[in-house]
Design a protein around this motif. Structure first.
Motif, PDB file in Angstrom:
ATOM      1  N   ASP A   1      -7.711   4.342  -5.279  1.00 13.16           N
ATOM      2  CA  ASP A   1      -8.789   4.369  -4.823  1.00 13.16           C
ATOM      3  C   ASP A   1      -9.331   5.654  -4.799  1.00 13.16           C
ATOM      4  O   ASP A   1      -8.916   6.608  -5.297  1.00 13.16           O
ATOM      5  N   SER A   2     -10.504   6.060  -4.223  1.00 14.75           N
ATOM      6  CA  SER A   2     -11.080   7.229  -4.301  1.00 14.75           C
ATOM      7  C   SER A   2     -10.745   8.322  -3.592  1.00 14.75           C
ATOM      8  O   SER A   2     -10.604   9.441  -3.736  1.00 14.75           O
ATOM      9  N   GLN A   3      -9.462   7.793  -2.514  1.00 15.49           N
ATOM     10  CA  GLN A   3      -8.772   8.918  -2.205  1.00 15.49           C
ATOM     11  C   GLN A   3      -7.472   8.910  -3.061  1.00 15.49           C
ATOM     12  O   GLN A   3      -6.417   9.473  -2.077  1.00 15.49           O
ATOM     13  N   ASN A   4      -7.078   8.446  -3.874  1.00 13.84           N
ATOM     14  CA  ASN A   4      -5.907   8.399  -4.536  1.00 13.84           C
ATOM     15  C   ASN A   4      -4.797   7.657  -3.781  1.00 13.84           C
ATOM     16  O   ASN A   4      -3.632   7.889  -3.975  1.00 13.84           O
ATOM     17  N   GLN A   5      -5.222   6.780  -2.902  1.00 15.55           N
ATOM     18  CA  GLN A   5      -4.317   5.925  -2.511  1.00 15.55           C
ATOM     19  C   GLN A   5      -3.718   4.595  -3.298  1.00 15.55           C
ATOM     20  O   GLN A   5      -4.784   4.046  -3.931  1.00 15.55           O
ATOM     21  N   ARG A   6      -2.562   4.543  -3.419  1.00 14.80           N
ATOM     22  CA  ARG A   6      -2.311   3.711  -4.472  1.00 14.80           C
ATOM     23  C   ARG A   6      -1.627   2.385  -3.760  1.00 14.80           C
ATOM     24  O   ARG A   6      -1.348   2.203  -2.764  1.00 14.80           O
ATOM     25  N   THR A   7      -2.148   1.249  -4.449  1.00 10.49           N
ATOM     26  CA  THR A   7      -2.020  -0.006  -4.277  1.00 10.49           C
ATOM     27  C   THR A   7      -1.093  -0.933  -5.237  1.00 10.49           C
ATOM     28  O   THR A   7      -1.697  -0.837  -6.403  1.00 10.49           O
ATOM     29  N   THR A   8      -0.205  -1.552  -5.103  1.00 10.00           N
ATOM     30  CA  THR A   8       0.606  -2.196  -6.123  1.00 10.00           C
ATOM     31  C   THR A   8       0.664  -3.620  -5.749  1.00 10.00           C
ATOM     32  O   THR A   8       0.726  -4.131  -4.690  1.00 10.00           O
ATOM     33  N   ILE A   9       0.478  -4.481  -6.916  1.00  7.50           N
ATOM     34  CA  ILE A   9       0.550  -5.809  -6.913  1.00  7.50           C
ATOM     35  C   ILE A   9       1.646  -6.165  -7.756  1.00  7.50           C
ATOM     36  O   ILE A   9       1.600  -5.709  -8.813  1.00  7.50           O
ATOM     37  N   ARG A  10       2.745  -6.746  -7.215  1.00  3.72           N
ATOM     38  CA  ARG A  10       3.887  -7.198  -8.249  1.00  3.72           C
ATOM     39  C   ARG A  10       4.216  -8.615  -7.904  1.00  3.72           C
ATOM     40  O   ARG A  10       4.182  -9.201  -7.053  1.00  3.72           O
ATOM     41  N   LEU A  11       4.227  -9.273  -9.436  1.00  5.37           N
ATOM     42  CA  LEU A  11       4.526 -10.658  -9.560  1.00  5.37           C
ATOM     43  C   LEU A  11       5.789 -11.268  -9.743  1.00  5.37           C
ATOM     44  O   LEU A  11       6.576 -10.237 -10.159  1.00  5.37           O
ATOM     45  N   SER A  12       6.255 -12.339  -9.283  1.00  8.74           N
ATOM     46  CA  SER A  12       7.433 -12.981  -9.628  1.00  8.74           C
ATOM     47  C   SER A  12       7.180 -14.541  -9.924  1.00  8.74           C
ATOM     48  O   SER A  12       6.062 -14.951  -9.403  1.00  8.74           O
ATOM     49  N   ASN A  13       8.197 -15.093 -10.243  1.00  8.74           N
ATOM     50  CA  ASN A  13       8.112 -16.613 -10.653  1.00  8.74           C
ATOM     51  C   ASN A  13       6.738 -17.080 -11.439  1.00  8.74           C
ATOM     52  O   ASN A  13       6.201 -18.078 -11.034  1.00  8.74           O
TER      53      ASN A  13
ATOM     54  N   ASP B   1       0.811  -1.117   0.007  1.00  9.07           N
ATOM     55  CA  ASP B   1      -0.129   0.078   0.023  1.00  9.07           C
ATOM     56  C   ASP B   1       0.888   1.274   0.013  1.00  9.07           C
ATOM     57  O   ASP B   1       2.134   1.228  -0.239  1.00  9.07           O
ATOM     58  N   ARG B   2       0.133   2.417   0.107  1.00  7.21           N
ATOM     59  CA  ARG B   2       0.968   3.621  -0.029  1.00  7.21           C
ATOM     60  C   ARG B   2       1.904   3.906   1.196  1.00  7.21           C
ATOM     61  O   ARG B   2       2.977   4.784   0.950  1.00  7.21           O
ATOM     62  N   ASN B   3       1.598   3.410   2.354  1.00 13.63           N
ATOM     63  CA  ASN B   3       2.357   3.430   3.454  1.00 13.63           C
ATOM     64  C   ASN B   3       3.740   2.464   3.343  1.00 13.63           C
ATOM     65  O   ASN B   3       4.332   2.621   4.604  1.00 13.63           O
ATOM     66  N   GLY B   4       3.754   1.775   2.322  1.00 19.35           N
ATOM     67  CA  GLY B   4       4.595   0.571   2.477  1.00 19.35           C
ATOM     68  C   GLY B   4       4.507  -0.666   3.218  1.00 19.35           C
ATOM     69  O   GLY B   4       5.655  -1.607   3.272  1.00 19.35           O
ATOM     70  N   GLN B   5       3.152  -0.753   3.651  1.00 21.13           N
ATOM     71  CA  GLN B   5       3.068  -1.990   4.264  1.00 21.13           C
ATOM     72  C   GLN B   5       2.736  -3.167   3.253  1.00 21.13           C
ATOM     73  O   GLN B   5       2.235  -2.822   2.253  1.00 21.13           O
ATOM     74  N   ARG B   6       3.365  -4.444   3.506  1.00 20.02           N
ATOM     75  CA  ARG B   6       3.243  -5.249   2.377  1.00 20.02           C
ATOM     76  C   ARG B   6       2.738  -6.473   2.972  1.00 20.02           C
ATOM     77  O   ARG B   6       2.714  -7.079   4.171  1.00 20.02           O
ATOM     78  N   LEU B   7       2.100  -7.380   2.040  1.00 18.73           N
ATOM     79  CA  LEU B   7       1.520  -8.681   1.989  1.00 18.73           C
ATOM     80  C   LEU B   7       2.187  -9.585   1.070  1.00 18.73           C
ATOM     81  O   LEU B   7       2.363  -8.918  -0.103  1.00 18.73           O
ATOM     82  N   THR B   8       2.333 -10.674   1.323  1.00 18.00           N
ATOM     83  CA  THR B   8       2.900 -11.521   0.354  1.00 18.00           C
ATOM     84  C   THR B   8       1.934 -12.805   0.040  1.00 18.00           C
ATOM     85  O   THR B   8       1.018 -13.056   0.844  1.00 18.00           O
ATOM     86  N   GLY B   9       1.993 -13.578  -0.799  1.00 19.36           N
ATOM     87  CA  GLY B   9       1.022 -14.721  -1.307  1.00 19.36           C
ATOM     88  C   GLY B   9       1.431 -15.367  -2.603  1.00 19.36           C
ATOM     89  O   GLY B   9       2.542 -15.040  -3.377  1.00 19.36           O
TER      90      GLY B   9
END
Length: 220
Positions: free
Chosen positions: A185-197, A65-73
């Motif tokens: 999103d509606s507040q211009n908050q950016r979320t990025t999904i980055r793929l690998s493998n 997310d835009r705060n740099g918090q990350r989830l993986t999966g």
């Protein structure tokens, strides 16, 4: 509620709506990149054709997310219309699409929410009826091997916007590998999904896109 879940609901989970879907009826203010360069229509068609050439795909992902918090999966995709986001151990969430709707299952609070694929930025990738080329445009990049495709339906801004990043790779379907996507999103908050493998053409069991419903006496 444990501390991990509190963090998730405040950060990446809050960004999930931007990355995957926008609730129907909620207008979305979208921030477009400045002065995108015009591109030949056949370049857009080539990128769209590469997306549609994916029959099945499995990949690792990092959601930020835009705060740099990350989830993986791990994400598993089967066209048309099916996808599964299996999050890292300790995250009580599952996201699946059965071809008709995206379903978010929160096992900690025993909540299940569904959104039609057509109301999702991911509809550009999943919905076989969506004429992506009609409302997609190429954005300028710093490398000739990188293709940036912005997708939004001007008739339905509430469906959100998605920018897909693709990298030229001979072994990928259509010669372009889906590398990542970015949503606002509606507040211009950016979320990025980055793929690998990324793995293409992998066998996908039919039960991949089913889930155990945490609500009493309901099972899918």
């Amino acid at each position: 509620m444990n501390s991990l879940t509190k963090i998730l609901r405040a950060g990446p989970i809050a960004g999930l709506a931007a990355a995957l879907f926008v609730s129907p009826g909620v207008p979305t203010a979208l921030a477009a990149p400045a002065a995108p360069a015009a591109a030949p229509a056949n370049d857009v068609d080539r990128a769209v054709a590469a997306l549609r050439a994916i029959s099945t795909m499995r990949a690792d992902f990092v959601q930020t997310d835009r705060n740099g918090q990350r989830l993986t999966g791990t994400v598993t995709l089967q066209r048309p219309g099916k996808i599964r986001f299996q999050y890292q151990p300790g995250v009580p969430l599952l996201i699946v699409s059965d071809g008709a709707a995206l379903t978010v299952i929160d096992y900690e609070v025993r909540q299940v929410s569904r959104w039609p694929i057509r109301n999702s930025p991911l509809g550009a990738l999943l919905n076989p009826d969506k004429d992506v080329a009609r409302y997609a445009r190429l954005l300028p990049t710093t490398s000739p091997d990188v293709v940036s495709l912005e997708i939004k339906d001007p008739r339905h801004p509430e469906y959100g916007t998605m920018t897909m990043i693709m990298v030229r790779k001979p072994g990928a379907p259509g010669g372009l590998q889906l590398d990542s996507w970015v949503a606002l999103d509606s507040q211009n908050q950016r979320t990025t999904i980055r793929l690998s493998n990324q793995q293409y053409g992998v066998p996908v069991p039919a039960n991949t896109f089913r889930f155990n419903d945490p609500r009493p006496q309901i099972r899918h």
